[in-house]
Motif scaffolding. Structure first.
Motif, PDB file in Angstrom:
ATOM      1  N   TRP A 117       3.742  -5.193   4.755  1.00  7.58           N
ATOM      2  CA  TRP A 117       4.035  -5.639   3.396  1.00  7.58           C
ATOM      3  C   TRP A 117       3.195  -4.887   2.376  1.00  7.58           C
ATOM      4  CZ3 TRP A 117       7.751  -8.597   1.155  1.00  7.58           C
ATOM      5  CH2 TRP A 117       8.692  -9.126   2.041  1.00  7.58           C
ATOM      6  N   ILE A 118       2.157  -4.228   2.834  1.00  5.53           N
ATOM      7  CA  ILE A 118       1.487  -3.273   1.952  1.00  5.53           C
ATOM      8  C   ILE A 118       2.480  -2.176   1.582  1.00  5.53           C
ATOM      9  CG2 ILE A 118      -0.337  -1.537   1.778  1.00  5.53           C
ATOM     10  CD1 ILE A 118      -2.024  -3.265   3.645  1.00  5.53           C
ATOM     11  N   SER A 119       3.199  -1.682   2.580  1.00  5.72           N
ATOM     12  CA  SER A 119       4.187  -0.622   2.335  1.00  5.72           C
ATOM     13  C   SER A 119       5.355  -1.123   1.497  1.00  5.72           C
ATOM     14  CB  SER A 119       4.693  -0.052   3.663  1.00  5.72           C
ATOM     15  OG  SER A 119       3.637   0.542   4.392  1.00  5.72           O
ATOM     16  N   MET A 120       5.743  -2.394   1.666  1.00  6.48           N
ATOM     17  CA  MET A 120       6.824  -2.950   0.841  1.00  6.48           C
ATOM     18  C   MET A 120       6.420  -2.957  -0.631  1.00  6.48           C
ATOM     19  SD  MET A 120       9.599  -3.893   2.555  1.00  6.48           S
ATOM     20  CE  MET A 120      10.385  -5.353   1.866  1.00  6.48           C
ATOM     21  N   GLY A 121       5.209  -3.450  -0.904  1.00  3.37           N
ATOM     22  CA  GLY A 121       4.732  -3.452  -2.285  1.00  3.37           C
ATOM     23  C   GLY A 121       4.558  -2.052  -2.832  1.00  3.37           C
ATOM     24  N   GLU A 122       4.052  -1.164  -1.971  1.00  2.30           N
ATOM     25  CA  GLU A 122       3.830   0.213  -2.396  1.00  2.30           C
ATOM     26  C   GLU A 122       5.151   0.911  -2.699  1.00  2.30           C
ATOM     27  OE1 GLU A 122       0.748   3.764  -1.104  1.00  2.30           O
ATOM     28  OE2 GLU A 122       1.424   2.315   0.391  1.00  2.30           O
ATOM     29  N   ALA A 123       6.195   0.608  -1.910  1.00  2.00           N
ATOM     30  CA  ALA A 123       7.489   1.254  -2.110  1.00  2.00           C
ATOM     31  C   ALA A 123       8.059   0.953  -3.489  1.00  2.00           C
ATOM     32  CB  ALA A 123       8.468   0.813  -1.024  1.00  2.00           C
ATOM     33  N   ILE A 124       8.030  -0.328  -3.898  1.00  2.00           N
ATOM     34  CA  ILE A 124       8.599  -0.650  -5.206  1.00  2.00           C
ATOM     35  C   ILE A 124       7.655  -0.185  -6.319  1.00  2.00           C
ATOM     36  CG2 ILE A 124       7.699  -3.011  -5.528  1.00  2.00           C
ATOM     37  CD1 ILE A 124      11.301  -1.692  -6.186  1.00  2.00           C
ATOM     38  N   GLY A 125       6.338  -0.163  -6.050  1.00  2.00           N
ATOM     39  CA  GLY A 125       5.391   0.370  -7.026  1.00  2.00           C
ATOM     40  C   GLY A 125       5.595   1.856  -7.266  1.00  2.00           C
ATOM     41  N   HIS A 126       5.796   2.615  -6.190  1.00  2.00           N
ATOM     42  CA  HIS A 126       6.058   4.052  -6.321  1.00  2.00           C
ATOM     43  C   HIS A 126       7.385   4.310  -7.045  1.00  2.00           C
ATOM     44  CE1 HIS A 126       2.656   5.739  -4.361  1.00  2.00           C
ATOM     45  NE2 HIS A 126       2.938   5.305  -3.148  1.00  2.00           N
ATOM     46  N   TYR A 127       8.374   3.481  -6.732  1.00  2.00           N
ATOM     47  CA  TYR A 127       9.670   3.647  -7.387  1.00  2.00           C
ATOM     48  C   TYR A 127       9.515   3.460  -8.897  1.00  2.00           C
ATOM     49  CZ  TYR A 127      14.665   3.143  -8.308  1.00  2.00           C
ATOM     50  OH  TYR A 127      15.942   3.322  -8.785  1.00  2.00           O
ATOM     51  N   PHE A 128       8.772   2.420  -9.271  1.00  2.00           N
ATOM     52  CA  PHE A 128       8.544   2.175 -10.697  1.00  2.00           C
ATOM     53  C   PHE A 128       7.765   3.329 -11.324  1.00  2.00           C
ATOM     54  CE2 PHE A 128       6.254   0.537 -14.340  1.00  2.00           C
ATOM     55  CZ  PHE A 128       7.251  -0.142 -15.027  1.00  2.00           C
ATOM     56  N   ALA A 129       6.767   3.834 -10.599  1.00  2.00           N
ATOM     57  CA  ALA A 129       5.967   4.936 -11.124  1.00  2.00           C
ATOM     58  C   ALA A 129       6.814   6.190 -11.341  1.00  2.00           C
ATOM     59  CB  ALA A 129       4.805   5.245 -10.183  1.00  2.00           C
ATOM     60  N   ALA A 130       7.863   6.361 -10.547  1.00  2.00           N
ATOM     61  CA  ALA A 130       8.766   7.492 -10.763  1.00  2.00           C
ATOM     62  C   ALA A 130       9.581   7.317 -12.043  1.00  2.00           C
ATOM     63  CB  ALA A 130       9.703   7.646  -9.562  1.00  2.00           C
ATOM     64  N   LEU A 131       9.878   6.062 -12.379  1.00  2.00           N
ATOM     65  CA  LEU A 131      10.595   5.789 -13.633  1.00  2.00           C
ATOM     66  C   LEU A 131       9.689   5.969 -14.847  1.00  2.00           C
ATOM     67  CD1 LEU A 131      12.544   2.520 -12.682  1.00  2.00           C
ATOM     68  CD2 LEU A 131      13.463   4.837 -12.800  1.00  2.00           C
ATOM     69  N   ASP A 177      -2.224  -4.117  13.606  1.00  2.00           N
ATOM     70  CA  ASP A 177      -3.013  -3.574  12.499  1.00  2.00           C
ATOM     71  C   ASP A 177      -2.114  -2.697  11.643  1.00  2.00           C
ATOM     72  OD1 ASP A 177      -4.800  -2.511  10.735  1.00  2.00           O
ATOM     73  OD2 ASP A 177      -6.066  -1.521  12.234  1.00  2.00           O
ATOM     74  N   TYR A 178      -1.682  -3.230  10.485  1.00  2.00           N
ATOM     75  CA  TYR A 178      -0.790  -2.471   9.613  1.00  2.00           C
ATOM     76  C   TYR A 178      -1.510  -1.342   8.884  1.00  2.00           C
ATOM     77  CZ  TYR A 178       3.117  -5.686  10.285  1.00  2.00           C
ATOM     78  OH  TYR A 178       4.151  -6.411  10.822  1.00  2.00           O
ATOM     79  N   ARG A 179      -2.800  -1.231   9.086  1.00  2.00           N
ATOM     80  CA  ARG A 179      -3.513  -0.072   8.541  1.00  2.00           C
ATOM     81  C   ARG A 179      -3.576   1.060   9.566  1.00  2.00           C
ATOM     82  NH1 ARG A 179      -5.542  -2.088   3.816  1.00  2.00           N
ATOM     83  NH2 ARG A 179      -5.788  -4.343   3.779  1.00  2.00           N
ATOM     84  N   ALA A 189       6.184  -3.907  16.331  1.00  2.00           N
ATOM     85  CA  ALA A 189       7.150  -2.948  15.785  1.00  2.00           C
ATOM     86  C   ALA A 189       7.984  -3.619  14.709  1.00  2.00           C
ATOM     87  CB  ALA A 189       8.055  -2.392  16.887  1.00  2.00           C
ATOM     88  N   GLY A 190       8.708  -2.795  13.969  1.00  2.00           N
ATOM     89  CA  GLY A 190       9.625  -3.288  12.944  1.00  2.00           C
ATOM     90  C   GLY A 190      10.433  -2.135  12.385  1.00  2.00           C
ATOM     91  N   PRO A 191      11.443  -2.427  11.589  1.00  2.00           N
ATOM     92  CA  PRO A 191      12.267  -1.373  11.008  1.00  2.00           C
ATOM     93  C   PRO A 191      11.527  -0.563   9.949  1.00  2.00           C
ATOM     94  CG  PRO A 191      13.350  -3.535  10.922  1.00  2.00           C
ATOM     95  CD  PRO A 191      11.914  -3.773  11.252  1.00  2.00           C
ATOM     96  N   ALA A 192      12.026   0.634   9.680  1.00  2.00           N
ATOM     97  CA  ALA A 192      11.501   1.440   8.579  1.00  2.00           C
ATOM     98  C   ALA A 192      12.012   0.880   7.256  1.00  2.00           C
ATOM     99  CB  ALA A 192      11.938   2.903   8.735  1.00  2.00           C
ATOM    100  N   PHE A 235       1.491  -2.999  -3.978  1.00  2.00           N
ATOM    101  CA  PHE A 235       2.079  -2.832  -5.309  1.00  2.00           C
ATOM    102  C   PHE A 235       1.066  -2.224  -6.279  1.00  2.00           C
ATOM    103  CE2 PHE A 235       2.836  -4.608  -9.591  1.00  2.00           C
ATOM    104  CZ  PHE A 235       4.060  -4.017  -9.852  1.00  2.00           C
ATOM    105  N   GLN A 236      -0.143  -2.727  -6.247  1.00  2.00           N
ATOM    106  CA  GLN A 236      -1.171  -2.190  -7.152  1.00  2.00           C
ATOM    107  C   GLN A 236      -1.458  -0.725  -6.839  1.00  2.00           C
ATOM    108  OE1 GLN A 236      -2.121  -3.652  -9.784  1.00  2.00           O
ATOM    109  NE2 GLN A 236      -1.450  -5.747  -9.400  1.00  2.00           N
ATOM    110  N   ARG A 237      -1.417  -0.386  -5.567  1.00  2.00           N
ATOM    111  CA  ARG A 237      -1.621   1.005  -5.169  1.00  2.00           C
ATOM    112  C   ARG A 237      -0.478   1.883  -5.665  1.00  2.00           C
ATOM    113  NH1 ARG A 237      -2.044   1.758   1.131  1.00  2.00           N
ATOM    114  NH2 ARG A 237      -3.806   0.345   0.793  1.00  2.00           N
ATOM    115  N   GLY A 238       0.750   1.404  -5.510  1.00  2.11           N
ATOM    116  CA  GLY A 238       1.905   2.194  -5.908  1.00  2.11           C
ATOM    117  C   GLY A 238       2.044   2.348  -7.407  1.00  2.11           C
ATOM    118  N   ILE A 239       1.746   1.275  -8.131  1.00  2.00           N
ATOM    119  CA  ILE A 239       1.955   1.296  -9.583  1.00  2.00           C
ATOM    120  C   ILE A 239       0.804   2.007 -10.312  1.00  2.00           C
ATOM    121  CG2 ILE A 239       0.822  -0.836 -10.349  1.00  2.00           C
ATOM    122  CD1 ILE A 239       3.469  -1.510 -11.794  1.00  2.00           C
TER     123      ILE A 239
END
Length: 348
Positions: A156-170, A33-35, A315-318, A199-203
């Motif tokens: 992959w929620i976190s993967m999308g969120e990571a690039i969305g947050h990065y864009f939001a910082a720009l 459960d990735y949530r 499990a998986g990497p950070a 991604f939608q969450r992050g952006i």
């Protein structure tokens, strides 16, 4: 904005994923459960298998270097443990029936199955049947948990969120509007709905206006055609964000159309192509989920499941963001297969 970008960049510099005999991973609780809640663990991989187990691994494709890096991790760890490994690949996310047939054939002579699925639940009946006689491990792409004993992957929620947050910082909310084209990937694939959600969450905290959403398989030609359609429909787009293959195709197309530098490109995962493009300033950033380590972990989980020592079932990497600020200081050996590595389908 600068402080957030600096914090994201530091993630890529925060230590190596592996020490001499441990892997730094995130364990998910509850499993599958990735949530749920990830917690950091020091995972000690096996040094040797108790016998020469036979593992079957099925991939969605080997059309890009992401899955090549997963392949490298699996092959490297299988050789270290002294087990046999057979790999099949379906040729793309539309090929559910082909993957089913490949798995059914490969599993006949296997002790365990590792699957990187083309569909979240399209394989479920087959995997439930196979799980009655062998452990089934999900690798990279999330799938329905029925019949699965372990998962090696990241959110992959976190993967999308990571690039969305990065864009939001720009481009934070309240700044000038920027026009964004979003390329989520193939509909129905086990990772796409999750990366879309993240991604939608992050952006959401950005000034982005999503002017186009293009769904499609992650083959270079497929993405190139979608990009050409985009530029015909929206020649004034400011950013293209999507898969690593989208980014690779965008770099080529923008160069051909003399648009390099006018349209920004970001990827939602990291491959050899994005690595080179970030170093050259053609792609702005991408998150890495260390696919080499994910491949190794899936092999380790399969052997542990066979030997009755499976204690970490999910499990998986950070996740780490890679951009032009930190790429030269980042160890990429856990993210990318060596340049000399070729697709390998058997370990005897």
């Amino acid at each position: 904005m600068r402080s957030l970008l600096a914090a994201l960049a530091l993630l890529a510099l925060a230590g190596a994923c592996r020490a001499a005999d441990t892997w730094a991973l995130e364990r998910w609780t509850p499993p599958f459960d990735y949530r749920g809640t990830p917690s950091e663990i020091a995972y000690q991989p096996l040094e040797k298998a108790r016998k020469r187990w036979r593992i079957c691994a099925s991939y969605p494709h080997l059309k890009d270097s992401y899955w090549l890096s997963v392949n490298y991790g699996m092959v490297r760890h299988a050789r270290k443990l002294g087990i046999a490994l057979e790999i099949v690949e379906a040729g793309g996310y539309p090929n559910l029936d082909k993957q089913k047939a490949q798995i059914a054939g490969c599993a006949k002579s296997a002790d365990a199955l590792i699957v990187g699925a083309v569909s979240y639940d399209g394989l479920t009946p087959l995997l439930v049947t196979l799980s009655k006689r062998m452990p089934v491990i999900a690798a990279v792409n999330d799938i329905d948990s029925a019949g699965v004993v372990a998962k090696s992957g990241v959110s992959w929620i976190s993967m999308g969120e990571a690039i969305g947050h990065y864009f939001a910082a720009l481009h934070p909310k309240g700044s000038a509007k920027v026009r964004v084209a979003w390329f989520p990937g193939p509909k129905g694939a086990g990772w796409v709905g999750f990366v879309e959600e993240g991604f939608q969450r992050g952006i959401a905290g950005s000034s982005a206006e999503i002017v186009s959403v293009k769904w499609g398989d992650t083959g270079f030609e497929d993405q190139l055609l979608l990009l050409e359609d985009l530029l015909e429909q929206h020649p004034d787009v400011d950013y293209i964000i999507g898969s690593a293959v989208t980014a690779d195709a965008a770099v080529s197309l923008l160069r051909a159309k003399n648009l390099t530098g006018r349209i920004g490109v970001l990827a939602d995962y990291f491959t050899h192509g994005t690595y080179r493009a970030i170093k050259r300033g053609k792609v702005i950033a991408a998150p890495t989920d260390l696919p080499v380590v994910q491949g190794e972990l899936a092999i380790d989980q399969a052997v542990r499941a066979l030997e009755g020592t499976l204690a970490v079932s999910h499990a998986g990497p950070a996740i780490r963001i890679i951009d032009g600020n930190n790429i030269n200081a980042t160890d990429i050996n856990d993210s990318l297969a060596p340049a000399s590595f070729k697709p390998t389908f058997k370990v005897e």
